[in-house]
Structure formats: C-alpha cells, structure tokens
Write a protein that holds these residues in place. Sequence first.
Motif, PDB file in Angstrom:
ATOM      1  N   ILE A  52      39.917  53.390  43.139  1.00  0.00           N
ATOM      2  CA  ILE A  52      40.426  54.915  43.257  1.00  0.00           C
ATOM      3  C   ILE A  52      40.226  55.502  44.707  1.00  0.00           C
ATOM      4  O   ILE A  52      40.983  56.330  45.092  1.00  0.00           O
ATOM      5  CB  ILE A  52      39.922  55.342  42.013  1.00  0.00           C
ATOM      6  CG1 ILE A  52      40.465  55.035  40.795  1.00  0.00           C
ATOM      7  CG2 ILE A  52      40.190  57.005  42.020  1.00  0.00           C
ATOM      8  CD1 ILE A  52      39.959  55.431  39.640  1.00  0.00           C
ATOM      9  N   GLY A  53      39.174  55.306  45.238  1.00  0.00           N
ATOM     10  CA  GLY A  53      38.521  55.797  46.432  1.00  0.00           C
ATOM     11  C   GLY A  53      39.635  55.317  47.616  1.00  0.00           C
ATOM     12  O   GLY A  53      40.106  56.210  48.349  1.00  0.00           O
ATOM     13  N   ALA A  54      39.772  54.096  47.489  1.00  0.00           N
ATOM     14  CA  ALA A  54      40.792  53.776  48.655  1.00  0.00           C
ATOM     15  C   ALA A  54      42.169  54.079  48.532  1.00  0.00           C
ATOM     16  O   ALA A  54      42.655  54.525  49.439  1.00  0.00           O
ATOM     17  CB  ALA A  54      40.602  51.980  48.370  1.00  0.00           C
ATOM     18  N   ALA A  55      42.466  54.198  47.072  1.00  0.00           N
ATOM     19  CA  ALA A  55      44.008  54.670  46.967  1.00  0.00           C
ATOM     20  C   ALA A  55      44.030  55.832  47.507  1.00  0.00           C
ATOM     21  O   ALA A  55      45.112  56.587  47.867  1.00  0.00           O
ATOM     22  CB  ALA A  55      44.582  54.147  45.531  1.00  0.00           C
ATOM     23  N   GLY A  56      42.956  56.924  47.031  1.00  0.00           N
ATOM     24  CA  GLY A  56      42.910  58.317  47.544  1.00  0.00           C
ATOM     25  C   GLY A  56      43.197  58.498  48.919  1.00  0.00           C
ATOM     26  O   GLY A  56      43.799  59.352  49.252  1.00  0.00           O
ATOM     27  N   ILE A  57      42.328  57.781  49.754  1.00  0.00           N
ATOM     28  CA  ILE A  57      42.188  57.680  51.083  1.00  0.00           C
ATOM     29  C   ILE A  57      43.724  57.439  51.548  1.00  0.00           C
ATOM     30  O   ILE A  57      44.397  58.270  52.253  1.00  0.00           O
ATOM     31  CB  ILE A  57      41.258  56.861  51.792  1.00  0.00           C
ATOM     32  CG1 ILE A  57      39.867  57.281  51.363  1.00  0.00           C
ATOM     33  CG2 ILE A  57      41.586  56.601  53.151  1.00  0.00           C
ATOM     34  CD1 ILE A  57      38.871  56.415  51.940  1.00  0.00           C
ATOM     35  N   ALA A  58      44.305  56.192  51.068  1.00  0.00           N
ATOM     36  CA  ALA A  58      45.606  56.106  51.525  1.00  0.00           C
ATOM     37  C   ALA A  58      46.531  57.091  51.199  1.00  0.00           C
ATOM     38  O   ALA A  58      47.623  57.377  51.994  1.00  0.00           O
ATOM     39  CB  ALA A  58      46.264  54.636  50.822  1.00  0.00           C
ATOM     40  N   THR A  59      46.620  57.697  49.924  1.00  0.00           N
ATOM     41  CA  THR A  59      47.389  58.938  49.490  1.00  0.00           C
ATOM     42  C   THR A  59      47.153  60.085  50.462  1.00  0.00           C
ATOM     43  O   THR A  59      47.950  60.716  50.876  1.00  0.00           O
ATOM     44  CB  THR A  59      46.895  59.197  48.101  1.00  0.00           C
ATOM     45  OG1 THR A  59      47.216  58.133  47.314  1.00  0.00           O
ATOM     46  CG2 THR A  59      47.780  60.449  47.589  1.00  0.00           C
ATOM     47  N   GLY A  60      46.012  60.191  50.652  1.00  0.00           N
ATOM     48  CA  GLY A  60      45.603  61.450  51.825  1.00  0.00           C
ATOM     49  C   GLY A  60      46.417  61.290  53.117  1.00  0.00           C
ATOM     50  O   GLY A  60      46.761  61.988  53.755  1.00  0.00           O
TER      51      GLY A  60
ATOM     52  N   VAL B 226      49.362  51.641  45.701  1.00  0.00           N
ATOM     53  CA  VAL B 226      48.559  51.231  46.775  1.00  0.00           C
ATOM     54  C   VAL B 226      47.317  50.431  45.677  1.00  0.00           C
ATOM     55  O   VAL B 226      46.884  49.297  46.097  1.00  0.00           O
ATOM     56  CB  VAL B 226      47.834  52.313  47.652  1.00  0.00           C
ATOM     57  CG1 VAL B 226      46.542  51.666  48.343  1.00  0.00           C
ATOM     58  CG2 VAL B 226      48.656  52.827  48.455  1.00  0.00           C
ATOM     59  N   ALA B 227      47.037  51.124  44.640  1.00  0.00           N
ATOM     60  CA  ALA B 227      45.918  50.357  43.785  1.00  0.00           C
ATOM     61  C   ALA B 227      46.627  49.236  43.349  1.00  0.00           C
ATOM     62  O   ALA B 227      45.676  48.441  43.115  1.00  0.00           O
ATOM     63  CB  ALA B 227      45.423  51.729  42.868  1.00  0.00           C
ATOM     64  N   LEU B 228      47.733  49.504  42.727  1.00  0.00           N
ATOM     65  CA  LEU B 228      48.477  48.071  42.096  1.00  0.00           C
ATOM     66  C   LEU B 228      48.316  47.062  42.799  1.00  0.00           C
ATOM     67  O   LEU B 228      48.071  45.766  42.648  1.00  0.00           O
ATOM     68  CB  LEU B 228      49.609  48.531  41.436  1.00  0.00           C
ATOM     69  CG  LEU B 228      50.395  47.511  40.556  1.00  0.00           C
ATOM     70  CD1 LEU B 228      49.540  46.912  39.613  1.00  0.00           C
ATOM     71  CD2 LEU B 228      51.931  47.831  40.279  1.00  0.00           C
ATOM     72  N   MET B 229      49.135  47.116  44.450  1.00  0.00           N
ATOM     73  CA  MET B 229      49.064  46.204  45.222  1.00  0.00           C
ATOM     74  C   MET B 229      47.777  45.663  45.585  1.00  0.00           C
ATOM     75  O   MET B 229      47.687  44.150  45.631  1.00  0.00           O
ATOM     76  CB  MET B 229      49.596  46.571  46.410  1.00  0.00           C
ATOM     77  CG  MET B 229      51.207  46.968  46.277  1.00  0.00           C
ATOM     78  SD  MET B 229      51.924  47.133  47.868  1.00  0.00           S
ATOM     79  CE  MET B 229      51.480  48.862  48.370  1.00  0.00           C
ATOM     80  N   GLY B 230      46.652  46.354  45.704  1.00  0.00           N
ATOM     81  CA  GLY B 230      45.304  45.885  46.039  1.00  0.00           C
ATOM     82  C   GLY B 230      44.906  45.232  44.984  1.00  0.00           C
ATOM     83  O   GLY B 230      44.112  44.135  44.972  1.00  0.00           O
ATOM     84  N   VAL B 231      44.859  45.711  43.640  1.00  0.00           N
ATOM     85  CA  VAL B 231      44.102  44.881  42.549  1.00  0.00           C
ATOM     86  C   VAL B 231      44.896  43.579  42.257  1.00  0.00           C
ATOM     87  O   VAL B 231      44.182  42.658  41.913  1.00  0.00           O
ATOM     88  CB  VAL B 231      44.400  46.047  40.998  1.00  0.00           C
ATOM     89  CG1 VAL B 231      44.071  44.927  39.998  1.00  0.00           C
ATOM     90  CG2 VAL B 231      43.671  46.933  41.360  1.00  0.00           C
ATOM     91  N   VAL B 232      46.369  43.378  42.325  1.00  0.00           N
ATOM     92  CA  VAL B 232      47.037  42.197  42.122  1.00  0.00           C
ATOM     93  C   VAL B 232      46.572  41.112  43.020  1.00  0.00           C
ATOM     94  O   VAL B 232      46.196  40.078  42.745  1.00  0.00           O
ATOM     95  CB  VAL B 232      48.500  42.433  42.213  1.00  0.00           C
ATOM     96  CG1 VAL B 232      49.224  41.201  42.212  1.00  0.00           C
ATOM     97  CG2 VAL B 232      49.028  43.388  40.901  1.00  0.00           C
ATOM     98  N   LEU B 233      46.344  41.715  44.473  1.00  0.00           N
ATOM     99  CA  LEU B 233      46.106  40.429  45.217  1.00  0.00           C
ATOM    100  C   LEU B 233      44.716  40.306  45.447  1.00  0.00           C
ATOM    101  O   LEU B 233      44.309  39.201  45.619  1.00  0.00           O
ATOM    102  CB  LEU B 233      46.587  41.278  46.929  1.00  0.00           C
ATOM    103  CG  LEU B 233      47.827  41.397  47.146  1.00  0.00           C
ATOM    104  CD1 LEU B 233      48.199  41.991  48.538  1.00  0.00           C
ATOM    105  CD2 LEU B 233      48.726  40.249  47.268  1.00  0.00           C
TER     106      LEU B 233
ATOM    107  N   PRO C 272      45.059  51.237  38.305  1.00  0.00           N
ATOM    108  CA  PRO C 272      46.246  52.035  38.970  1.00  0.00           C
ATOM    109  C   PRO C 272      46.647  53.109  38.144  1.00  0.00           C
ATOM    110  O   PRO C 272      47.079  54.100  38.835  1.00  0.00           O
ATOM    111  CB  PRO C 272      47.303  50.664  39.064  1.00  0.00           C
ATOM    112  CG  PRO C 272      46.777  49.428  38.963  1.00  0.00           C
ATOM    113  CD  PRO C 272      45.282  49.903  38.259  1.00  0.00           C
ATOM    114  N   LEU C 273      46.710  52.907  36.734  1.00  0.00           N
ATOM    115  CA  LEU C 273      47.039  53.972  36.164  1.00  0.00           C
ATOM    116  C   LEU C 273      46.124  55.209  36.409  1.00  0.00           C
ATOM    117  O   LEU C 273      46.599  56.272  36.530  1.00  0.00           O
ATOM    118  CB  LEU C 273      47.222  53.884  34.573  1.00  0.00           C
ATOM    119  CG  LEU C 273      47.556  55.013  33.757  1.00  0.00           C
ATOM    120  CD1 LEU C 273      48.950  55.449  33.915  1.00  0.00           C
ATOM    121  CD2 LEU C 273      47.466  54.321  32.139  1.00  0.00           C
TER     122      LEU C 273
END
Length: 919
Positions: free
Chosen positions: A788-796, A830-837, A896-897
Amino acid sequence: MIALPIVGVSAADLTFRSGELTVEQQLTRKLGGADARLDSSHMGTAIYQEPTGPGYAPVGGYDTYSPSKGGEADPDSLTKAVPQGAQSLKDSRAYAKIHTAHGVLGIDFRELDVRSPLTAGLITIDRGRLPEGAGEVIATNAFLEHSGRFVGSSVTPRGGTTSYKIVGAYELPSDLGKDEIIAPPGTLIGPLDTALQASGANGVRAQDSYLVKVGGDGFTWNMVKEANTKGVTVLSRAVMLDPPADSEVPLYQQQPKEQFELSGSTRATELAVLATVVGLAMLEICLLAGPAFAVGARRSRRQLGLVGANGGDRRHIRSIVLSGGLVIGAAAAVIGTAIGVALTIGLRPLLEEFLGKRFGGFEVRPLELAAIALLAVVTGLLSAIVPAFTASRQTVLASLTGRRGVRRANRILPVLGLLAVAGGAAIALGGVASGMGSTVVAGGSAIAELGIVALTPVLVGLFGRVGRWLPLSPRLALRDAVRNRGRTAPAVAAVLAAVAGTVAVATYEHSRDLQNRHEYVASYPYGSGMVTVNDNADHKDVPAVREALAKEFPLAVRADVDRIVVGRPGCDGYSTEQDCGRAELITPKEQRCPLYEAPNGPASFTTEQARELRNDWRCVEARFGKANATVVADEKLLTALAVTDPGAVSALKAGRAVSFDRRNVKDDKVTIRLITGEEKAQSTGARNEEPPGEDKVFAAYQVPEGVSGYGLEVVLPPDTAKKAGLTTAAFGSYFTLDGTATTEQRQRLDGTFDQIGVDAGVEIEVGYQGNNDLVLLILTVFAGLVTIGAAGIATGLAQADAEADLKTLAAVGAAPRVRRTLSGFQCAVVALMGVVLGSAAGVLPAVGLRLLERRDLERLYENGIAMGHVGSEDPGAYVPIAVPWETLGALIVLVPLGAGLLAALVTRSGGALARRAAG
C-alpha cells in the motif's frame, strides 16, 4: 523511510552483540569459579567424550555396549574422578513438586553451598540474603512470580513434612524463566526423599555433579580422559578455551566427528531465507525511496528549470538532486542509529526478559554501526540516482512549462534482466543438483529476482494489453501507468520485492509445516486422552480422580484401566525397590528381531545382512510403548482408542486378550511373565537373557494390520486377569471428550486433584498444532502495508504528473468522483501488478531451498541404507513443496483492493482550475 530500517538493523546489531556471550562468560555461568564440572554418564562403563561438546559414547561403541543391571553407574564414580588434592563442591538437583499460593507447581530442587567461592557467577542475588542453615532457601524470581510467594514467606514440598523459609531471591543469568529453589547441602532433597518413602510414595532421585578447582593449568585434557575411564563426563574450562586436536580425541577415532556435530542444514537454510528477505528489503527501500525522490523532483521541476535557465547545465541539476539524497541519507543514518542505540539501552531489561538471559555486557562495535550508517547514506544516494538523471534530461522549456518529454524505452535493461533471470535460476538449480549449499541457492534466487525487477518495465507494458477489456476508469489508470513506466516500474518493483520476500518465507514455512504435520505421531485419537495417577502408592485415590474427571470434563466415553502389580501395591515395572517386581510381556524367541538378540547387537552382522534384516517384519517397527504396555480393561477402552474392529470387541467380551503387536502372538496366545524383586535383581541386562519368572499364558486375538493401540500392546479383560490370579491396581482412565475441554476446566480439575492430595496428570490429544499461522499472518500484513505504501507513492507521482489532465477533466465538466476513482484505480493497478509478479518471483527461492533439504535428507537416508541402519523398503524422507494459496489469495485480492480504496479515500475529489498556459 530510510531511517526506519536503520533503527531496526542497528538495534538488532547491538542486541545480538550484547547477548552473544564469550566462551569465558559462558563458562563462568556454567562453572562459576571452578575449573571443571563433573557429571555421571549413567552408563556404568568407560566412555569417550567430545572436548567442547555434550557428545559421548561408550568405549567400543553402542553396538557392543551391554549395560550392566540397567546401566546403573557406580555411585562413587564422581568422587573417584575428582583428582587428589583438588577442591570440590557437590551440586545436587532433583525435580519435585511444591505447594504454592495457587496449588502445586513442579520445580527444580537444588542443594548447593552458594557461599563457596566456587559458585561465584552461577547465580545473581537480587534481594534478601543467602541461606545460613537448615530450613532456609533462596528462590528464583521466576518461581516467586509463578508461585505467588515472596521473600519472607514459607514453602512446603509436596509430600514433605518440613517448611522452608525463603530468605532471598536470585536469578540464573542464562535462564531467567527457570523455577528453582536452592538450599544448603543435605537439608532439602534428602529429607524430602525420606518423607516420601515413609508415606509409601516414590521418592525423589538426585542428580549429582561436582564443581572442581585444581589450580595450575586447570583441568587438562589428560585429566578429562582419565575421568572418562570412570564413566564421568567433564566440562573443563582449560579444554574449552584450548581444545585438543581431533587426532588427540579418542571419540573421533572410534566414530566420525560428523556424527556428533549438530546438523546445520536447517539453520543454514533459515539464515539463507533471512538473508534473501533482508536483501530484498534493502532493494525495496531503494525502489520505494527512488519514486519518493522522483515525486520531489517532479514538484521541484520549475526550480530546477530556473537553474537551467540561469546557466546551469545537467551536471548542476544532477548534483542538486543527488545532494538531496545524500543529505537525507546522512540524516537518516544519524537519526536511525541514535534511535536504535537509545531503544536498545531503554529496552534492555525487556529484551533480556524476552531472550530469557542477561547480556554479557552492553557491547557497541563502532565499525559495525558505522557500516550500518554508511548503508543509509548509500541507500539515500542510490535512491536519488534515477530521479537525478531523469530530472537532468528534462529540457528547460519542459521544466518551466510542466510539459513532459518523451523517452525511449531502455533496450539494454530487459536483456540484462532476462540474462539475470536465466543465470539466477541456473545457479539456484545448480546449487540444488550439486549440493553446494543453501547460500548458493538463495544467492541464485536473489539474482533471478533482481532480473525480474529489471524486466519490470517490459512486464508493465504487457499488463497494458488487458486494458481494452476494462471499464473507463481502470483503463485510464492502466494506460497512464504503462505510458509513464519511469515512475510506475520502480513502485511495481518495490511491491514485487516486498511480496517476493513474503511469499518465499510463507512458502518455505508452509511446506515445512506440512512436513511436521506428516511426521507428527498422535498419542491418542483426536479428542481423546488419559488421566493417570503418578503416585503409585496412591492407587486408592484413583476412583476419586476418575470422578473428578467426569465432573469437570464433558466425557463421551470413560474407560477405566488397571495395571498388573508384582509385589506390594505401590510397585510398577520401573520400581527399583527390592520388594517390587514387574510383569513383562514375552515375545517368542523366533519372533524377536535378530539385530537386537545377537550377543553384539547389529555389530554381529554384515552391512548387507543388517540392511536386509531392517526389512524383516520383526524389525521394521520401533517398539517404544507407554510405561504400561499391558493393561487390564474392558471393551470401553477400544471405543476410547477408536478401534472399530468387531473382532477385538468380541474377543474382550469372550475373555480373550487383544494384541496390537503380532510379534507377541504365537499360536493365538500371548505370554506374560511375572518377575519378582529377587528374580529381577538376578538379571544381568544381557541382550539374549531370559529373565526368570512365572509365565501366564492367555488366549489372544491379533487386531488387523494398521489398527493402532497408541502405545498399548496387550489388553486383558478384567475377569480373565482375575481368574489367572493376577494382582491389579487402578492407575488411570482413557476417555473421549464430547466437545473440548477449556482452560478453566483444566484449572478446576488440577485444583480438585490438589484437594484430593494426589499427583495426577491429564493428557488430551488435540492433533498437530502448527506454529506458522501467526508468522504467515504477520508476513501478509507486512507485505500489505509495504504494498500500500509503494502503491501510494506511485499514485502520488501519478497525480503530480497528471495534475494538468485532472484539471482538464474538471474544466470539461467531469464529476468530482472521477478524480477519486482514477486515483484509486491508479494505486490498485500498481499494487496488483507488483503482487502478481512478486508472488511468482517469491516461489523460486522457497522451492530451491526445499529441494536442497530434500537432497540432504535423501543423502542421509541413502547413507543409512548403505550402513545397514535403515531398511531399503523404508519410505524415506518426506519433504513436500506446497504453495500457501490462502496467503497468495489474500495478497492478490485484498491488498490491491485495500490500496485502491485507501487511495480513493485520501484523494480530494475536487481541484482548483488553472489558467491554460500560453502556447
């Protein structure tokens, strides 16, 4: 972000170094001021021992070892092993129960003259004083806490007649949680043993050792070998500090040294997993900090553009961004290290209590802390490299106007990523095939995961192809992520690193949990158990114990069992008194395993013969039954043991014995030999000895193969035992619960036992209890937070880049929720792609390490076959590889949700309109 791991690493370093005792400190806590500690091996023969380890073996090896009279050692062997002229101090220990404020508690009783200089360092007095004579004891802080007693109160051993006043509290520096009391020599264990035997109960047996001070060069290796000839093991300060060469150790000449070394396979594997996760965590910090610096660079691009407009070139812009990373890294190093040191100092008492031992001292290693601080500086610098080069490539016009340039995709990075993935996988699998060790496997897996990180921009592009089937908002978010891979790829890679480490540990732990579950052997059927009275002389209290059990527990079935008694009522098969005999179940000679019947045991056969005999039905199953393998009970016992064979029930009703081991049955009969105390004393303990006694032969029914007696070998019907003239005594009950027994019910039952005045124990089979669920939960939560933190940074960063587009949407009349929805989907994508990989990447190291463990166990199994220790038809080691699908499902769906919902909630739905920039 950078300082937080530095806090943890520096605190962990200080804790580890402070808790790591030197050899001298360890010896002080074990030997006090003495030169050596002498203990009996209880083998009754000469031994060889390791110089610095606990291992020892009888001279000639176990294959030729024939214990004399049960292996009882010479009671004077310890005193005979003390060198002439040496100063010695006796240290006696025994386990017994004592009355507390809450009931009864089993603790260690110890007799030791703690005023002697030889005990300096063994204990630490916390408060009060040392005992001065009979009737006074000191107690550990742990005992005082658990028992509800205090300095100044009195305690009475269970079954004893003397009360003892607690005059002081102490602690054992290396075992803070131990329940123990110490009394002057001859004032505690001996009187308690006498009182128990006078009441007809079993006494307590002291385990003696001697602290020895010889002076000069100390207790040398030659003196150790001399003590070994008397069956005594020695822990010597001089030998521990200066061990002899392997060529001077007789034990290693008799048996390979590797047999006495603890297997480091599991620990090495765990360290490799830990190293992999830590390495990925550091990578994750760099990848997370990189986008954070990029966000700052994006928001400062106008200022950077002004630098270029005023004559600054790319070098100046790179230097500005890199300097920011350097300053932040240095600040994180100072702050993180300072906080780590302060936390360790402040939390030292709690850390010591958690570890269960006192630190040897507060040890600070400046070079290690400097290296940790340097790591923070380097991390900050590395995190700023990509944003620095990205910012320097922006034209002055693009920086001042906020326009984004177009960058070509890097074609070299994907090639390097593919090579790293292939090379890392080859190294990991090669490490498994060649047996090079877990470090190689973990290193190869880490290289492969770094390759996947390098491939992230390409993989992000592949994800973009699914956008055509998505609704408007997620399609816009996915296409925005694909078009701006420079900010998306690092965030996805950071999520990948966090999830890969979590999945690696989760897969490894889940697979090991399945292995432990497979190896678990139940003591009773699930939901069943047994209550036994441990004081054999108190068989008269068994009915009251059974009634208390039925009152407190929800019983479905209760099967009362008796044992056969030879001698006085309090005797059992393990009693050593002269007037106590035993009832022994006799296996016909032709049905005994030849490996153990031969005069020299397995050494009497060649390796090939031993290997073939391991497959013989007489030798396949190890025979480690319960203390009372033969019991007297009715058919209710079969119900409690979940035995559904109708033939067994019919046999008991018809007065026939039921056998669970076909080796005991010949011509449908079993034989029980009654051996009196005098006849038992005549036994020499030889392998092929036939003990004298009176045989009782019973008609028997053998249960089918696969039906377990859970340690029982023969069940005799009560009427049959009575007709045969056997003396029986009640000793417990098997039972099956109708539901479960709560903790409160267990406590009430123990309280009832104490009121009755009987020492009874209750066991309930609850099945295999894994301890990995909490670990997997913590790992899942950790990965979720990082994701969530990484996805939040990407969202920012996405919002910073897409600010103009969002303002345009507002200008053309888009609903306010569009901004929230777009931000939420940007974060979720972003979160979904990272989690799947990450889920795919994390399986590799776990599989590699488990394959390595499987190879090691199979090699050990093959060596056992070659040496005749294992049968060739034995199923061998079971090392499964299983993916924790529940953990992966939680990561892939919930994380991701949650990231998307959180981003949508914290995003403002509206934004101020801006004037359109002049063309």
